[in-house]
Structures are given as structure tokens and as C-alpha cells.
Design a protein around this motif. Sequence first.
Motif, PDB file in Angstrom:
ATOM      1  N   GLY A  58       0.760  -1.028  -0.059  1.00  0.00           N
ATOM      2  CA  GLY A  58       0.102  -0.041  -0.053  1.00  0.00           C
ATOM      3  C   GLY A  58       0.790   1.195   0.045  1.00  0.00           C
ATOM      4  N   ASN A  59       0.161   2.471  -0.169  1.00  0.00           N
ATOM      5  CA  ASN A  59       0.835   3.669  -0.221  1.00  0.00           C
ATOM      6  C   ASN A  59       1.489   4.039   1.338  1.00  0.00           C
ATOM      7  OD1 ASN A  59       0.460   7.285  -0.217  1.00  0.00           O
ATOM      8  ND2 ASN A  59       2.002   5.948  -1.496  1.00  0.00           N
ATOM      9  N   LEU A  60       2.523   3.792   1.509  1.00  0.00           N
ATOM     10  CA  LEU A  60       3.276   4.231   2.832  1.00  0.00           C
ATOM     11  C   LEU A  60       3.847   5.645   3.163  1.00  0.00           C
ATOM     12  CD1 LEU A  60       4.816   0.912   3.852  1.00  0.00           C
ATOM     13  CD2 LEU A  60       2.579   1.880   4.326  1.00  0.00           C
ATOM     14  N   GLY A  61       4.303   6.234   1.847  1.00  0.00           N
ATOM     15  CA  GLY A  61       4.871   7.527   1.689  1.00  0.00           C
ATOM     16  C   GLY A  61       6.475   7.464   1.068  1.00  0.00           C
ATOM     17  N   GLN A  62       6.862   8.652   0.830  1.00  0.00           N
ATOM     18  CA  GLN A  62       8.286   8.637   0.268  1.00  0.00           C
ATOM     19  C   GLN A  62       9.408   8.221   1.215  1.00  0.00           C
ATOM     20  OE1 GLN A  62      10.309  12.302  -1.471  1.00  0.00           O
ATOM     21  NE2 GLN A  62       9.761  11.230  -3.413  1.00  0.00           N
TER      22      GLN A  62
END
Length: 226
Positions: A58-62
Motif C-alpha cells: 500500500g501507499n506508505l509514503g516517500q
Amino acid sequence: MDDVWLVVPLYNEAEVIGDVVSAALETFPNVVCVDDGSRDHSADRAEAAGATVVRHPGNLGQGAALQTGFEYALRDPLMRYVVTFDADGQHQTSDVEVMVARLREGDVDVVFGSRFLDDRSEATALKRLVLRLAVAWTNLTTNTRLTDAHNGLRVLSRPVVERLDITQNRMAHASEIVAQIGSMRIDGRPVRYAEEPVHILYTDYSKAKGQSLWNAVNILAELIWR
């Protein structure tokens, strides 16, 4: 360049990532893209272009994507340097070559890219103002003195990568990296760093994605909140 790894956080960049990876591989044979839960075909196109791809579910961040990329690169015993490199085409491999050469001289452990050391990066006056405020805040709150603390183009030596532990997953990760480097010690001495001028290419594509003024505003807001 066999001892260099490019770590590329990747999120919904299917339109450009193939070209970015292909251009990078002309000079740097080791490119790992960390797909951070993209909803398009970014990962497939990066892999087709020749990159190694690691996927987040999933999208966790940069910040999380960079940490994953660091851990992957550290698995290579021949790795000496890690480059943090954007997926949207704003960074230039020619700048990376200069930065790696600077690090190979052996008198510094980190080279930060700076868009404020020459006039090649055509940021708007307002964006420059916000970024300079963010730099001033970072210099005030960390043990560093930089001209562009939130430039995503960096070259890090292996001992620095081994010690970094990014916990800020979103925009504030850049300040966290600087803060950790500012307080880090290697063999009992402070980490040595330098800056090199780089050309950040603000394309119509990156501006359309909102990676212009709002990124700078978000960086400053997260810095103050943190």
C-alpha cells in the motif's frame, strides 16, 4: 559505477518512469524502484525498462520507500554509494556523476544536491522563497548548514546508509535525513558533507502533478508541525 545504487521511490509515475529508468541505466547499472502502492502500471513499466522493483502493498509514503530502498541496496556487499533519485524526470544523471565523483575523493560522506548554487533550476520566486524558509528552519533546528535541505537528489556513502533510520514517511522525511546526518558519527567523528549544484528540471508533467509550489508549502508545514 557498479558500486552505486540508485534508489527511486515510485508512486503513480507510469507515464515517465520507463524513460527515467532507461536514461539512468545508461550510466548506472543498479537501479531499484520502490513501488509505493501505485494504482497504475508504474511498477511494470519500471521493470520492463530494466530496473529492479520492490513493491509496498500500500501507499506508505516517500520516506518509507527510501528506507526500503536503502535496506535493499545494503544487501549488495559491493555497494559503496546510494543515490536518492526522483521518478518524475526532475533529476539529471549528469549531476549524479559529478556528485559520485565528489564522494569518491574520500573527504566527505554525503553530497547533497542544491538548486540554489547556480541558476539552472527555474523555480518560481514564490517557490524559492518557501524553500529558503524551509532551509532556514532546518539549519536552525539541525546541526547542519545547507543551502537546499529539501532537494531529493543526494549521494550517501555506505556507512551513512547503514546508520539512517527514516521514520517520517511523508514530506518531513527530508528534514529527518538531514537531522540524522547532522547528529551522526562515524568512527567517532561527525559525518562530513558537501553540496553540489544540480539542475532540477520543472517539467509540465511534474507541475501538473502538483510537484511545484505545494510541495514546498507542505515541506514547510510539516517541518513546523514536527
